[in-house]
Design a protein around this motif. Structure first.
Motif, mmCIF file in Angstrom:
data_model
loop_
_atom_site.group_PDB
_atom_site.id
_atom_site.type_symbol
_atom_site.label_atom_id
_atom_site.label_comp_id
_atom_site.label_asym_id
_atom_site.label_seq_id
_atom_site.Cartn_x
_atom_site.Cartn_y
_atom_site.Cartn_z
ATOM 1 N N TRP A 1 -5.521 10.357 2.481
ATOM 2 C CA TRP A 1 -4.138 10.773 2.217
ATOM 3 C C TRP A 1 -3.862 11.600 3.469
ATOM 4 N N TYR A 2 -4.776 12.634 3.832
ATOM 5 C CA TYR A 2 -4.288 13.434 4.921
ATOM 6 C C TYR A 2 -3.939 12.566 6.250
ATOM 7 N N ILE A 3 -5.135 11.638 6.491
ATOM 8 C CA ILE A 3 -4.708 10.969 7.828
ATOM 9 C C ILE A 3 -3.621 10.162 7.931
ATOM 10 N N VAL A 4 -3.124 9.729 6.896
ATOM 11 C CA VAL A 4 -1.816 8.974 7.003
ATOM 12 C C VAL A 4 -0.727 9.807 6.843
ATOM 13 N N ARG A 5 -0.716 10.481 6.081
ATOM 14 C CA ARG A 5 0.513 11.535 5.917
ATOM 15 C C ARG A 5 0.534 12.412 7.157
ATOM 16 N N ASN A 6 -0.339 12.827 7.680
ATOM 17 C CA ASN A 6 -0.082 13.730 8.823
ATOM 18 C C ASN A 6 -0.078 12.908 10.415
ATOM 19 N N THR A 7 0.383 11.658 10.289
ATOM 20 C CA THR A 7 0.347 10.833 11.429
ATOM 21 C C THR A 7 1.771 11.235 12.073
ATOM 22 N N LYS A 8 1.771 11.243 13.264
ATOM 23 C CA LYS A 8 3.095 11.653 14.004
ATOM 24 C C LYS A 8 4.045 10.359 13.764
ATOM 25 N N GLY A 9 5.120 10.591 13.360
ATOM 26 C CA GLY A 9 5.911 9.403 13.035
ATOM 27 C C GLY A 9 6.148 9.097 11.666
ATOM 28 N N VAL A 10 5.242 9.495 10.792
ATOM 29 C CA VAL A 10 5.214 9.272 9.203
ATOM 30 C C VAL A 10 6.188 10.177 8.512
ATOM 31 N N THR A 11 7.138 9.851 7.851
ATOM 32 C CA THR A 11 7.931 10.670 6.960
ATOM 33 C C THR A 11 7.365 10.856 5.476
ATOM 34 N N GLY A 12 6.429 9.673 5.033
ATOM 35 C CA GLY A 12 5.704 9.907 3.787
ATOM 36 C C GLY A 12 5.542 8.830 3.054
ATOM 37 N N PHE A 13 4.811 8.741 1.873
ATOM 38 C CA PHE A 13 4.592 7.892 1.237
ATOM 39 C C PHE A 13 5.889 7.438 0.359
ATOM 40 N N VAL A 14 5.839 6.104 0.067
ATOM 41 C CA VAL A 14 7.227 5.785 -0.754
ATOM 42 C C VAL A 14 6.616 5.971 -2.238
ATOM 43 N N GLY A 15 7.493 6.893 -3.225
ATOM 44 C CA GLY A 15 6.906 7.235 -4.548
ATOM 45 C C GLY A 15 7.425 8.352 -4.865
ATOM 46 N N PRO A 16 7.504 8.865 -6.318
ATOM 47 C CA PRO A 16 8.251 9.958 -6.490
ATOM 48 C C PRO A 16 7.440 11.165 -6.136
ATOM 49 N N GLY A 17 8.452 12.204 -5.434
ATOM 50 C CA GLY A 17 7.852 13.389 -5.143
ATOM 51 C C GLY A 17 6.897 13.177 -3.592
ATOM 52 N N SER A 18 5.859 13.767 -3.541
ATOM 53 C CA SER A 18 4.667 13.298 -2.500
ATOM 54 C C SER A 18 3.493 12.452 -3.009
ATOM 55 N N LYS A 19 3.736 11.767 -4.272
ATOM 56 C CA LYS A 19 2.754 11.136 -4.953
ATOM 57 C C LYS A 19 2.685 9.891 -4.281
ATOM 58 N N PRO A 20 1.825 9.054 -3.799
ATOM 59 C CA PRO A 20 1.950 7.835 -3.586
ATOM 60 C C PRO A 20 1.723 6.979 -4.659
ATOM 61 N N VAL A 21 2.674 5.939 -4.559
ATOM 62 C CA VAL A 21 2.385 4.812 -5.769
ATOM 63 C C VAL A 21 2.219 3.572 -5.292
ATOM 64 N N PRO A 22 0.885 3.027 -5.936
ATOM 65 C CA PRO A 22 0.507 1.634 -5.061
ATOM 66 C C PRO A 22 1.615 0.519 -5.457
ATOM 67 N N LEU A 23 1.461 -0.524 -4.696
ATOM 68 C CA LEU A 23 2.283 -1.699 -5.076
ATOM 69 C C LEU A 23 1.797 -2.466 -6.057
ATOM 70 N N SER A 24 2.374 -3.053 -6.994
ATOM 71 C CA SER A 24 1.909 -3.999 -8.064
ATOM 72 C C SER A 24 1.292 -5.218 -7.333
ATOM 73 N N ASP A 25 0.421 -6.006 -8.033
ATOM 74 C CA ASP A 25 -0.042 -7.276 -7.714
ATOM 75 C C ASP A 25 0.904 -8.255 -7.476
ATOM 76 N N GLU A 26 1.988 -8.154 -8.368
ATOM 77 C CA GLU A 26 3.312 -9.022 -8.108
ATOM 78 C C GLU A 26 3.978 -8.991 -6.815
ATOM 79 N N GLU A 27 4.079 -7.639 -6.382
ATOM 80 C CA GLU A 27 4.929 -7.314 -5.378
ATOM 81 C C GLU A 27 4.190 -7.476 -4.074
ATOM 82 N N VAL A 28 2.684 -7.382 -4.000
ATOM 83 C CA VAL A 28 1.979 -7.849 -3.091
ATOM 84 C C VAL A 28 1.891 -9.397 -2.792
ATOM 85 N N LYS A 29 1.861 -10.026 -3.815
ATOM 86 C CA LYS A 29 1.862 -11.560 -3.660
ATOM 87 C C LYS A 29 3.030 -11.968 -3.328
#
Length: 180
Positions: free
Chosen positions: A81-109
């Motif tokens: 989480w630290y590696i991704v979140r603190n990469t220059k150019g990243v504003t954050g994960f998509v999800g409520p607050g700072s908590k990353p929410v994974p895509l559902s299998d249907e969304e990935v498909k």
């Protein structure tokens, strides 16, 4: 790596135009920190678009499907989480607050970014460049197009379809098209 944890797809928001730079920076950080088992894939979804220039020539270019977003397949740990979140150019994960929410299998498909079932590569594919095909499944089902490229390894074909009033290239899996 815990056997119980499975890598999931997450969406990372970036500054506009920084998608490929963010992807490269994360890939470099993953390699230098030995995190390949935790951050396994990074994708900036693109599609080939055929445009007609002012002189009437057709020109193919790649267009980002989701501008300002990078898709990351990873196992969430403090370090990954630290590696991704603190990469220059990243504003954050998509999800409520700072908590990353994974895509559902249907969304990935639906995005077509991953197929979990390994595909057997063989040469029994009855497709050739220039063949007319009909899209059997997906958002363009029923559309007729022409095969422009064939990739036996990924079992996909680039098909030129008249979509939205112009010729557009789409990457479609073999099982989603049928030869006419």
């Amino acid at each position: 790596m815990s056997e119980l944890q499975e890598a999931r797809w997450y969406v990372v928001h970036t500054y506009s135009g920084h998608e490929n730079k963010v992807k490269a920076t994360i890939e470099k950080a993953v390699k230098t920190r030995g995190m390949e088992d935790y951050i396994t894939h990074l994708v900036v979804p693109t599609e080939d678009v055929v445009e007609t220039t002012k002189t009437g020539k057709e020109k193919t270019r790649q267009r980002k499907v989701f501008p300002s977003y990078v898709l990351v397949k990873m196992i969430i740990t403090d370090e990954s989480w630290y590696i991704v979140r603190n990469t220059k150019g990243v504003t954050g994960f998509v999800g409520p607050g700072s908590k990353p929410v994974p895509l559902s299998d249907e969304e990935v498909k639906a995005m077509g970014i991953e197929i979990d079932v390994p595909k057997v590569v063989n040469s029994d594919v009855d497709l050739e460049i220039g063949d007319a095909v009909e899209v059997a499944k997906g958002p363009f089902s029923g559309q007729v197009g022409t095969v422009e490229e064939i990739n036996l390894e990924t079992r996909e074909a680039k098909v030129c379809i008249d979509a939205f009033g112009k010729k557009t290239l789409f990457v479609i899996e073999f099982e989603n098209i049928q030869k006419i």
